[in-house]
Design an enzyme around this catalytic site. Structure first.
Site, PDB file in Angstrom:
ATOM      1  N   ASP A  21     -71.825  69.978  63.620  1.00  0.00           N
ATOM      2  CA  ASP A  21     -72.045  68.673  64.245  1.00  0.00           C
ATOM      3  C   ASP A  21     -71.157  67.588  63.656  1.00  0.00           C
ATOM      4  O   ASP A  21     -71.457  66.411  63.753  1.00  0.00           O
ATOM      5  CB  ASP A  21     -73.518  68.272  64.114  1.00  0.00           C
ATOM      6  N   GLU A  43     -74.395  76.652  66.208  1.00  0.00           N
ATOM      7  CA  GLU A  43     -75.342  75.701  65.612  1.00  0.00           C
ATOM      8  C   GLU A  43     -75.745  74.642  66.635  1.00  0.00           C
ATOM      9  O   GLU A  43     -75.917  73.463  66.310  1.00  0.00           O
ATOM     10  CB  GLU A  43     -74.789  75.035  64.344  1.00  0.00           C
ATOM     11  N   GLU A  57     -73.821  62.445  62.924  1.00  0.00           N
ATOM     12  CA  GLU A  57     -73.994  63.822  63.380  1.00  0.00           C
ATOM     13  C   GLU A  57     -74.933  63.966  64.578  1.00  0.00           C
ATOM     14  O   GLU A  57     -74.702  64.798  65.459  1.00  0.00           O
ATOM     15  CB  GLU A  57     -74.487  64.696  62.221  1.00  0.00           C
ATOM     16  N   HIS A 128     -75.772  61.540  48.730  1.00  0.00           N
ATOM     17  CA  HIS A 128     -74.544  60.824  49.103  1.00  0.00           C
ATOM     18  C   HIS A 128     -74.583  60.126  50.460  1.00  0.00           C
ATOM     19  O   HIS A 128     -73.708  59.328  50.765  1.00  0.00           O
ATOM     20  CB  HIS A 128     -73.344  61.789  49.118  1.00  0.00           C
ATOM     21  N   ARG A 130     -74.692  58.010  53.849  1.00  0.00           N
ATOM     22  CA  ARG A 130     -74.527  56.575  54.103  1.00  0.00           C
ATOM     23  C   ARG A 130     -75.875  55.860  54.215  1.00  0.00           C
ATOM     24  O   ARG A 130     -76.023  54.730  53.767  1.00  0.00           O
ATOM     25  CB  ARG A 130     -73.743  56.356  55.400  1.00  0.00           C
ATOM     26  N   HIS A 160     -70.644  62.997  44.287  1.00  0.00           N
ATOM     27  CA  HIS A 160     -69.757  62.795  45.424  1.00  0.00           C
ATOM     28  C   HIS A 160     -68.594  61.884  45.027  1.00  0.00           C
ATOM     29  O   HIS A 160     -68.724  60.996  44.188  1.00  0.00           O
ATOM     30  CB  HIS A 160     -70.543  62.177  46.580  1.00  0.00           C
TER      31      HIS A 160
END
Length: 213
Positions: A21, A43, A57, A128, A130, A160
């Site tokens: 994705d 997926e 995603e 990590h 956002r 990260h």
């Protein structure tokens, strides 16, 4: 997307397979769509129902599905998401997940090296996204600091590369004897670290591991 389109015009494949994705997967599907080449999606059907979580995603998943002819869903629930959105049942196949297949194969090979160094309770953390950066992540760092202060836990956190992550977590966690902040692990070593841990805390998906007895 432009360069993929050039390859597709040159090679003229019968279909294009995209996996996952990511925005890269979306670009591949779009390039195929513009070239009028059928798309197969591995997926397929993963959904949270919240368009901006995970970001980007969730939107990528939905858009890829609109361009896909063959949907290879990892689970029965993912397949149900697709048929519930109007995808014909004959275009949906529940196949399992190639990521899990590969993980099990790598663990069986035993080629990676765990980042854990002690015999205490082993906690693997990835942090990590956002959505969590800023004060929320700072609070998570403080919680990890308190957890490590118990003295019976070894925390490994592959840090990260994003400055938005490092600027928040390093002041909270660097130098604590119960916390190992390591550089991002390669796939084999991360799989070995995952296998060695007792518990996983992650904001990167539905990673779960049953604690050892």
């Amino acid at each position: 997307m432009r360069e993929l389109g050039e390859v597709m015009r040159d090679q003229r494949p019968d279909l294009v397979v995209v996996q996952g994705d990511t925005t890269t997967a979306l670009a591949g599907a779009l390039a195929a769509f513009y070239e009028k080449i059928p798309v197969a999606h591995v997926e397929a059907g993963l959904r949270t129902g919240v368009l901006d979580n995970p970001f980007p995603e969730e939107l990528n998943r939905c858009l890829i599905s609109r361009m896909t002819r063959w949907h290879f869903a990892p689970t029965a629930r993912a397949a149900q998401h697709l048929t519930g959105e109007g995808v014909p049942e004959e275009q949906v196949f529940t196949t399992g997940n190639t990521v899990i297949d590969n993980l099990l194969w790598v663990l069986a090979e035993g080629t990676g090296t765990s980042a854990f160094r002690t015999g205490g309770r082993r906690l693997l953390v990835t942090l990590h996204r956002r959505e969590n950066q800023g004060e929320r992540m700072r609070g998570m760092g403080r919680a990890l600091h308190r957890l490590a202060a118990r003295g019976n836990v070894e925390i490994v956190l592959p840090l990260h590369k994003s400055p938005a992550v490092r600027d928040v977590l390093l002041p909270e966690l660097d130098g604590h004897p119960g916390i190992s902040l390591v550089e991002p692990l390669d796939y084999l070593d991360f799989a070995a670290t995952l296998e060695a841990c007792d518990f996983v805390l992650t904001d990167s998906g539905a990673s779960r591991r049953r604690p050892r007895a």
